[in-house]
Design a protein around this motif. Structure first.
Motif, PDB file in Angstrom:
ATOM      1  N   LYS A  81      40.184   7.120  19.220  1.00  0.00           N
ATOM      2  CA  LYS A  81      39.903   6.508  17.913  1.00  0.00           C
ATOM      3  C   LYS A  81      40.258   7.460  16.770  1.00  0.00           C
ATOM      4  O   LYS A  81      40.843   7.047  15.774  1.00  0.00           O
ATOM      5  CB  LYS A  81      38.433   6.103  17.820  1.00  0.00           C
ATOM      6  CG  LYS A  81      38.092   4.894  18.664  1.00  0.00           C
ATOM      7  CD  LYS A  81      36.613   4.564  18.565  1.00  0.00           C
ATOM      8  CE  LYS A  81      36.258   3.374  19.423  1.00  0.00           C
ATOM      9  NZ  LYS A  81      34.817   3.077  19.364  1.00  0.00           N
ATOM     10  N   GLN A  82      39.906   8.720  16.929  1.00  0.00           N
ATOM     11  CA  GLN A  82      40.214   9.714  15.903  1.00  0.00           C
ATOM     12  C   GLN A  82      41.729   9.871  15.745  1.00  0.00           C
ATOM     13  O   GLN A  82      42.250   9.944  14.627  1.00  0.00           O
ATOM     14  CB  GLN A  82      39.578  11.044  16.273  1.00  0.00           C
ATOM     15  CG  GLN A  82      39.783  12.122  15.242  1.00  0.00           C
ATOM     16  CD  GLN A  82      39.129  13.426  15.662  1.00  0.00           C
ATOM     17  OE1 GLN A  82      38.663  13.583  16.789  1.00  0.00           O
ATOM     18  NE2 GLN A  82      39.091  14.375  14.751  1.00  0.00           N
ATOM     19  N   GLY A  83      42.450   9.903  16.862  1.00  0.00           N
ATOM     20  CA  GLY A  83      43.905  10.026  16.816  1.00  0.00           C
ATOM     21  C   GLY A  83      44.561   8.833  16.155  1.00  0.00           C
ATOM     22  O   GLY A  83      45.491   8.971  15.364  1.00  0.00           O
ATOM     23  N   LEU A  84      44.090   7.628  16.485  1.00  0.00           N
ATOM     24  CA  LEU A  84      44.652   6.416  15.878  1.00  0.00           C
ATOM     25  C   LEU A  84      44.379   6.370  14.375  1.00  0.00           C
ATOM     26  O   LEU A  84      45.251   5.965  13.601  1.00  0.00           O
ATOM     27  CB  LEU A  84      44.086   5.171  16.560  1.00  0.00           C
ATOM     28  CG  LEU A  84      44.584   4.928  17.977  1.00  0.00           C
ATOM     29  CD1 LEU A  84      43.817   3.769  18.616  1.00  0.00           C
ATOM     30  CD2 LEU A  84      46.070   4.659  18.002  1.00  0.00           C
ATOM     31  N   ALA A  85      43.195   6.791  13.967  1.00  0.00           N
ATOM     32  CA  ALA A  85      42.877   6.829  12.541  1.00  0.00           C
ATOM     33  C   ALA A  85      43.814   7.798  11.817  1.00  0.00           C
ATOM     34  O   ALA A  85      44.298   7.499  10.717  1.00  0.00           O
ATOM     35  CB  ALA A  85      41.420   7.237  12.329  1.00  0.00           C
ATOM     36  N   ARG A  88      47.322   6.144  11.516  1.00  0.00           N
ATOM     37  CA  ARG A  88      47.306   5.086  10.489  1.00  0.00           C
ATOM     38  C   ARG A  88      47.326   5.691   9.090  1.00  0.00           C
ATOM     39  O   ARG A  88      48.004   5.207   8.195  1.00  0.00           O
ATOM     40  CB  ARG A  88      46.078   4.201  10.676  1.00  0.00           C
ATOM     41  CG  ARG A  88      46.189   3.290  11.869  1.00  0.00           C
ATOM     42  CD  ARG A  88      44.977   2.377  11.982  1.00  0.00           C
ATOM     43  NE  ARG A  88      45.055   1.594  13.196  1.00  0.00           N
ATOM     44  CZ  ARG A  88      44.110   1.553  14.125  1.00  0.00           C
ATOM     45  NH1 ARG A  88      42.995   2.238  13.964  1.00  0.00           N
ATOM     46  NH2 ARG A  88      44.257   0.821  15.197  1.00  0.00           N
ATOM     47  N   LYS A  89      46.575   6.756   8.923  1.00  0.00           N
ATOM     48  CA  LYS A  89      46.525   7.441   7.628  1.00  0.00           C
ATOM     49  C   LYS A  89      47.902   8.007   7.275  1.00  0.00           C
ATOM     50  O   LYS A  89      48.349   7.904   6.130  1.00  0.00           O
ATOM     51  CB  LYS A  89      45.489   8.558   7.695  1.00  0.00           C
ATOM     52  CG  LYS A  89      45.181   9.229   6.401  1.00  0.00           C
ATOM     53  CD  LYS A  89      44.079  10.247   6.626  1.00  0.00           C
ATOM     54  CE  LYS A  89      43.690  10.948   5.369  1.00  0.00           C
ATOM     55  NZ  LYS A  89      42.631  11.947   5.599  1.00  0.00           N
ATOM     56  N   GLN A  90      48.600   8.595   8.243  1.00  0.00           N
ATOM     57  CA  GLN A  90      49.928   9.153   8.005  1.00  0.00           C
ATOM     58  C   GLN A  90      50.933   8.061   7.637  1.00  0.00           C
ATOM     59  O   GLN A  90      51.801   8.265   6.796  1.00  0.00           O
ATOM     60  CB  GLN A  90      50.418   9.918   9.240  1.00  0.00           C
ATOM     61  CG  GLN A  90      49.609  11.163   9.541  1.00  0.00           C
ATOM     62  CD  GLN A  90      49.602  12.132   8.391  1.00  0.00           C
ATOM     63  OE1 GLN A  90      50.630  12.438   7.817  1.00  0.00           O
ATOM     64  NE2 GLN A  90      48.421  12.612   8.040  1.00  0.00           N
ATOM     65  N   LYS A  92      50.260   5.261   6.069  1.00  0.00           N
ATOM     66  CA  LYS A  92      49.977   4.846   4.697  1.00  0.00           C
ATOM     67  C   LYS A  92      50.561   5.851   3.705  1.00  0.00           C
ATOM     68  O   LYS A  92      51.094   5.456   2.675  1.00  0.00           O
ATOM     69  CB  LYS A  92      48.471   4.707   4.472  1.00  0.00           C
ATOM     70  CG  LYS A  92      47.894   3.494   5.113  1.00  0.00           C
ATOM     71  CD  LYS A  92      46.402   3.398   4.838  1.00  0.00           C
ATOM     72  CE  LYS A  92      45.790   2.194   5.517  1.00  0.00           C
ATOM     73  NZ  LYS A  92      44.339   2.100   5.301  1.00  0.00           N
ATOM     74  N   VAL A  93      50.466   7.122   3.999  1.00  0.00           N
ATOM     75  CA  VAL A  93      50.995   8.166   3.115  1.00  0.00           C
ATOM     76  C   VAL A  93      52.507   8.030   3.004  1.00  0.00           C
ATOM     77  O   VAL A  93      53.086   8.157   1.922  1.00  0.00           O
ATOM     78  CB  VAL A  93      50.592   9.570   3.631  1.00  0.00           C
ATOM     79  CG1 VAL A  93      51.330  10.656   2.891  1.00  0.00           C
ATOM     80  CG2 VAL A  93      49.087   9.758   3.519  1.00  0.00           C
ATOM     81  N   ARG A  94      53.197   7.768   4.099  1.00  0.00           N
ATOM     82  CA  ARG A  94      54.655   7.633   4.089  1.00  0.00           C
ATOM     83  C   ARG A  94      55.119   6.409   3.295  1.00  0.00           C
ATOM     84  O   ARG A  94      56.164   6.432   2.685  1.00  0.00           O
ATOM     85  CB  ARG A  94      55.175   7.515   5.525  1.00  0.00           C
ATOM     86  CG  ARG A  94      55.097   8.806   6.278  1.00  0.00           C
ATOM     87  CD  ARG A  94      55.721   8.663   7.637  1.00  0.00           C
ATOM     88  NE  ARG A  94      55.250   9.726   8.504  1.00  0.00           N
ATOM     89  CZ  ARG A  94      55.223   9.673   9.804  1.00  0.00           C
ATOM     90  NH1 ARG A  94      55.633   8.597  10.413  1.00  0.00           N
ATOM     91  NH2 ARG A  94      54.771  10.671  10.499  1.00  0.00           N
ATOM     92  N   ARG A  95      54.339   5.343   3.343  1.00  0.00           N
ATOM     93  CA  ARG A  95      54.715   4.116   2.633  1.00  0.00           C
ATOM     94  C   ARG A  95      54.566   4.277   1.124  1.00  0.00           C
ATOM     95  O   ARG A  95      55.232   3.621   0.367  1.00  0.00           O
ATOM     96  CB  ARG A  95      53.843   2.950   3.093  1.00  0.00           C
ATOM     97  CG  ARG A  95      54.170   2.504   4.490  1.00  0.00           C
ATOM     98  CD  ARG A  95      53.313   1.335   4.873  1.00  0.00           C
ATOM     99  NE  ARG A  95      53.439   1.045   6.287  1.00  0.00           N
ATOM    100  CZ  ARG A  95      52.595   0.326   6.975  1.00  0.00           C
ATOM    101  NH1 ARG A  95      51.534  -0.196   6.377  1.00  0.00           N
ATOM    102  NH2 ARG A  95      52.785   0.114   8.245  1.00  0.00           N
ATOM    103  N   SER A  96      53.677   5.148   0.702  1.00  0.00           N
ATOM    104  CA  SER A  96      53.399   5.322  -0.731  1.00  0.00           C
ATOM    105  C   SER A  96      54.529   6.036  -1.422  1.00  0.00           C
ATOM    106  O   SER A  96      55.284   6.767  -0.980  1.00  0.00           O
ATOM    107  CB  SER A  96      52.118   6.121  -0.931  1.00  0.00           C
ATOM    108  OG  SER A  96      51.035   5.442  -0.339  1.00  0.00           O
TER     109      SER A  96
END
Length: 96
Positions: A81-85, A88-90, A92-96
């Motif tokens: 779960k920690q790895g998937l979070a 997902r966070k990475q 979102k950062v790339r899309r911004s």
């Protein structure tokens, strides 16, 4: 009822324990010893450190950092779960 977490071993004794730790057969563990896997011999007995084996497996496969071999005492679901979070966070950062 959850299983009681066992304390990690500081030394693995014998080919069976070493092979189980690596998730391999005894014959594979013995072959890996011939390829440089860190084991210690005392008479007819073989010993290995879980930390040394983990580091060796990681460096043998070209990892920059040693890999981690999971044991029964770990919370793999929590780690997943920690790895998937994190992934997902990475994204979102790339899309911004």
């Amino acid at each position: 009822m959850p299983k009681a977490k066992s304390k990690p071993k500081s030394q693995l004794k014998g080919w069976t324990e070493i092979a189980e730790f690596l998730g391999q057969t005894v014959s594979v563990a013995q072959r890996w010893q011939n390829e440089g896997m860190p084991v210690n011999r005392e008479g007819r007995f073989v010993y290995a450190s879980p930390a040394a084996l983990t580091a060796w497996v990681g460096t043998e496969h070209g990892q920059k950092e040693p890999i981690h071999i999971a044991s029964e005492a770990e919370d793999l679901l929590g780690d997943l779960k920690q790895g998937l979070a994190y992934v997902r966070k990475q994204k979102k950062v790339r899309r911004s």
